[in-house]
Design a protein around this motif. Structure first.
Motif, PDB file in Angstrom:
ATOM      1  N   MET A  80      82.879  -5.177  74.017  1.00 36.03           N
ATOM      2  CA  MET A  80      83.491  -4.216  74.932  1.00 36.03           C
ATOM      3  C   MET A  80      83.917  -3.001  74.124  1.00 36.03           C
ATOM      4  N   GLU A  81      83.371  -1.861  74.468  1.00 32.39           N
ATOM      5  CA  GLU A  81      83.693  -0.618  73.778  1.00 32.39           C
ATOM      6  C   GLU A  81      84.703   0.173  74.611  1.00 32.39           C
ATOM      7  N   ALA A  82      85.849   0.495  74.007  1.00 32.49           N
ATOM      8  CA  ALA A  82      86.888   1.241  74.720  1.00 32.49           C
ATOM      9  C   ALA A  82      87.016   2.640  74.135  1.00 32.49           C
ATOM     10  N   ASP A  83      86.839   3.629  74.983  1.00 28.01           N
ATOM     11  CA  ASP A  83      86.982   5.026  74.577  1.00 28.01           C
ATOM     12  C   ASP A  83      87.546   5.826  75.741  1.00 28.01           C
ATOM     13  N   ILE A  84      88.071   6.987  75.427  1.00 31.71           N
ATOM     14  CA  ILE A  84      88.547   7.872  76.484  1.00 31.71           C
ATOM     15  C   ILE A  84      87.369   8.381  77.309  1.00 31.71           C
ATOM     16  N   ASP A  85      86.228   8.616  76.663  1.00 34.31           N
ATOM     17  CA  ASP A  85      85.032   9.076  77.369  1.00 34.31           C
ATOM     18  C   ASP A  85      83.802   8.706  76.544  1.00 34.31           C
ATOM     19  N   SER A  86      82.627   8.932  77.118  1.00 36.82           N
ATOM     20  CA  SER A  86      81.301   8.713  76.514  1.00 36.82           C
ATOM     21  C   SER A  86      80.911   7.238  76.547  1.00 36.82           C
ATOM     22  N   ASP A  87      79.613   6.988  76.314  1.00 40.08           N
ATOM     23  CA  ASP A  87      79.111   5.613  76.252  1.00 40.08           C
ATOM     24  C   ASP A  87      78.222   5.408  75.032  1.00 40.08           C
ATOM     25  N   VAL A  88      78.396   6.257  74.014  1.00 41.07           N
ATOM     26  CA  VAL A  88      77.504   6.200  72.856  1.00 41.07           C
ATOM     27  C   VAL A  88      77.628   4.877  72.100  1.00 41.07           C
ATOM     28  N   ASP A  89      78.851   4.341  72.015  1.00 40.82           N
ATOM     29  CA  ASP A  89      79.034   3.104  71.255  1.00 40.82           C
ATOM     30  C   ASP A  89      78.438   1.908  71.989  1.00 40.82           C
ATOM     31  N   ALA A  90      78.579   1.873  73.315  1.00 40.42           N
ATOM     32  CA  ALA A  90      77.987   0.774  74.084  1.00 40.42           C
ATOM     33  C   ALA A  90      76.461   0.787  73.952  1.00 40.42           C
ATOM     34  N   LYS A 121      85.794  -9.448  82.816  1.00 41.72           N
ATOM     35  CA  LYS A 121      85.194  -9.857  84.085  1.00 41.72           C
ATOM     36  C   LYS A 121      83.843  -9.176  84.281  1.00 41.72           C
ATOM     37  N   GLU A 122      83.768  -7.892  83.957  1.00 42.26           N
ATOM     38  CA  GLU A 122      82.508  -7.161  84.106  1.00 42.26           C
ATOM     39  C   GLU A 122      81.475  -7.608  83.068  1.00 42.26           C
ATOM     40  N   LEU A 123      81.959  -7.920  81.857  1.00 38.18           N
ATOM     41  CA  LEU A 123      81.048  -8.357  80.805  1.00 38.18           C
ATOM     42  C   LEU A 123      80.478  -9.732  81.103  1.00 38.18           C
ATOM     43  N   GLY A 124      81.344 -10.624  81.595  1.00 32.21           N
ATOM     44  CA  GLY A 124      80.944 -12.011  81.800  1.00 32.21           C
ATOM     45  C   GLY A 124      81.041 -12.766  80.490  1.00 32.21           C
ATOM     46  N   THR A 125      81.877 -13.789  80.439  1.00 33.80           N
ATOM     47  CA  THR A 125      82.161 -14.428  79.154  1.00 33.80           C
ATOM     48  C   THR A 125      81.850 -15.912  79.082  1.00 33.80           C
ATOM     49  N   LYS A 126      81.542 -16.555  80.186  1.00 38.32           N
ATOM     50  CA  LYS A 126      81.444 -18.014  80.178  1.00 38.32           C
ATOM     51  C   LYS A 126      80.343 -18.543  79.278  1.00 38.32           C
ATOM     52  N   ASP A 127      79.314 -17.733  78.998  1.00 43.29           N
ATOM     53  CA  ASP A 127      78.240 -18.186  78.119  1.00 43.29           C
ATOM     54  C   ASP A 127      78.338 -17.546  76.736  1.00 43.29           C
ATOM     55  N   LEU A 128      79.464 -16.882  76.432  1.00 42.44           N
ATOM     56  CA  LEU A 128      79.615 -16.200  75.151  1.00 42.44           C
ATOM     57  C   LEU A 128      80.548 -16.980  74.226  1.00 42.44           C
ATOM     58  N   ASP A 129      80.169 -17.054  72.963  1.00 44.70           N
ATOM     59  CA  ASP A 129      81.025 -17.689  71.966  1.00 44.70           C
ATOM     60  C   ASP A 129      82.062 -16.714  71.421  1.00 44.70           C
ATOM     61  N   LEU A 130      81.666 -15.461  71.298  1.00 40.25           N
ATOM     62  CA  LEU A 130      82.473 -14.458  70.616  1.00 40.25           C
ATOM     63  C   LEU A 130      82.371 -13.124  71.343  1.00 40.25           C
ATOM     64  N   VAL A 131      83.518 -12.496  71.580  1.00 40.29           N
ATOM     65  CA  VAL A 131      83.549 -11.160  72.179  1.00 40.29           C
ATOM     66  C   VAL A 131      84.379 -10.254  71.284  1.00 40.29           C
ATOM     67  N   PHE A 132      83.839  -9.088  70.986  1.00 40.42           N
ATOM     68  CA  PHE A 132      84.578  -8.073  70.253  1.00 40.42           C
ATOM     69  C   PHE A 132      85.088  -7.019  71.223  1.00 40.42           C
ATOM     70  N   LEU A 133      86.350  -6.685  71.103  1.00 41.18           N
ATOM     71  CA  LEU A 133      86.912  -5.537  71.793  1.00 41.18           C
ATOM     72  C   LEU A 133      87.105  -4.444  70.759  1.00 41.18           C
ATOM     73  N   GLU A 134      86.312  -3.396  70.830  1.00 42.63           N
ATOM     74  CA  GLU A 134      86.501  -2.254  69.939  1.00 42.63           C
ATOM     75  C   GLU A 134      87.500  -1.326  70.612  1.00 42.63           C
ATOM     76  N   ASN A 135      88.736  -1.404  70.184  1.00 39.05           N
ATOM     77  CA  ASN A 135      89.819  -0.673  70.832  1.00 39.05           C
ATOM     78  C   ASN A 135      89.703   0.822  70.552  1.00 39.05           C
ATOM     79  N   VAL A 136      90.492   1.606  71.295  1.00 34.32           N
ATOM     80  CA  VAL A 136      90.495   3.049  71.128  1.00 34.32           C
ATOM     81  C   VAL A 136      90.944   3.393  69.711  1.00 34.32           C
ATOM     82  N   GLY A 137      90.277   4.366  69.085  1.00 31.70           N
ATOM     83  CA  GLY A 137      90.622   4.767  67.729  1.00 31.70           C
ATOM     84  C   GLY A 137      92.003   5.400  67.660  1.00 31.70           C
ATOM     85  N   ASN A 138      92.952   4.678  67.058  1.00 33.16           N
ATOM     86  CA  ASN A 138      94.346   5.117  67.054  1.00 33.16           C
ATOM     87  C   ASN A 138      95.132   4.111  66.223  1.00 33.16           C
TER      88      ASN A 138
END
Length: 219
Positions: free
Chosen positions: A66-76, A107-124
């Motif tokens: 999950m990529e978290a940013d104020i705007d853009s989708d370049v990281d995703a 919820k949007e990503l869907g996690t039940k079949d995932l072992d590991l999820v990274f949340l890349e938080n906002v740069g701060n």
């Protein structure tokens, strides 16, 4: 006589979020999904680190990002190109994610079949450290060009992180960065923290980082 009242607020403004985060953490535990909240300054190398991590672990673990940013989708897009299931979260100008925002993203990503999820938080280096996202582990990425004094200037970030990755070790010869002084400052803020020097560019330290992840997932 004064015509105003003084109100003492004794309940933490973070209390509701903390309770929500613990519920989310328990739900992830029950479905055996490990969520890692990665925090850093902008440009410290979070996305490049994740690309390297996907190369190292993608064959053995099912991973989402999950990529978290104020705007853009370049990281995703970069994560998708690297082979991960990825979504982009726009924070609407907010400088952090809280537990409810993280839940919506999961919820949007869907996690039940995932072992590991990274949340890349906002740069701060401030706001993300103040809000519990419900992650299974907090990891902080500090880059060499930022300087070795950041643990002293932004103490909470290092206090809430169980692992600090010191990135961009490939440029150490060009910067006045004292690795041992930085390590000592980190441990002063958080004696229990693990510290791993890495270079997301060259791959230095990536096996150690991935081994740490595997140990935490299995613990």
């Amino acid at each position: 006589m004064e015509d105003y009242r003084v109100i003492e607020v004794k309940r933490s403004i973070f209390e509701d979020n903390d309770a929500d985060a613990e519920r989310l953490r328990q739900a992830l535990r029950e479905e055996n999904t490990f969520l890692v909240n990665i925090m850093s300054s902008p440009g410290a190398g979070k996305t490049t680190l994740l690309e390297r991590t996907l190369e190292e672990l993608g064959g053995s673990l099912k991973i989402g990002v999950m990529e978290a940013d104020i705007d853009s989708d370049v990281d995703a897009k970069r994560m998708n190109d690297a082979g991960a299931r990825a979504i982009q979260i726009h924070t609407g100008g907010m400088c952090h994610l809280d537990a409810d925002m993280t839940r919506q993203g999961l919820k949007e990503l869907g996690t039940k079949d995932l072992d590991l999820v990274f949340l890349e938080n906002v740069g701060n280096l401030v706001c993300p450290a103040e809000f519990d996202t419900g992650a299974s582990a907090n990891v902080m990425l500090l880059s060499v060009p930022e300087g070795d004094d950041k643990p002293l200037k932004y103490p909470l970030m290092f206090q809430v992180s169980e692992l600090v990755l010191i990135n961009k070790t490939d440029v150490l010869p060009y910067f006045d960065f004292d690795m041992e002084a930085c390590r000592a400052a980190i441990l002063e803020r958080n004696p229990a923290a693990a510290v791993i020097p890495v270079s997301a560019k060259t791959g230095e330290g990536i096996p150690e980082w991935c081994a740490w992840l595997k140990r935490r997932i299995q613990s």
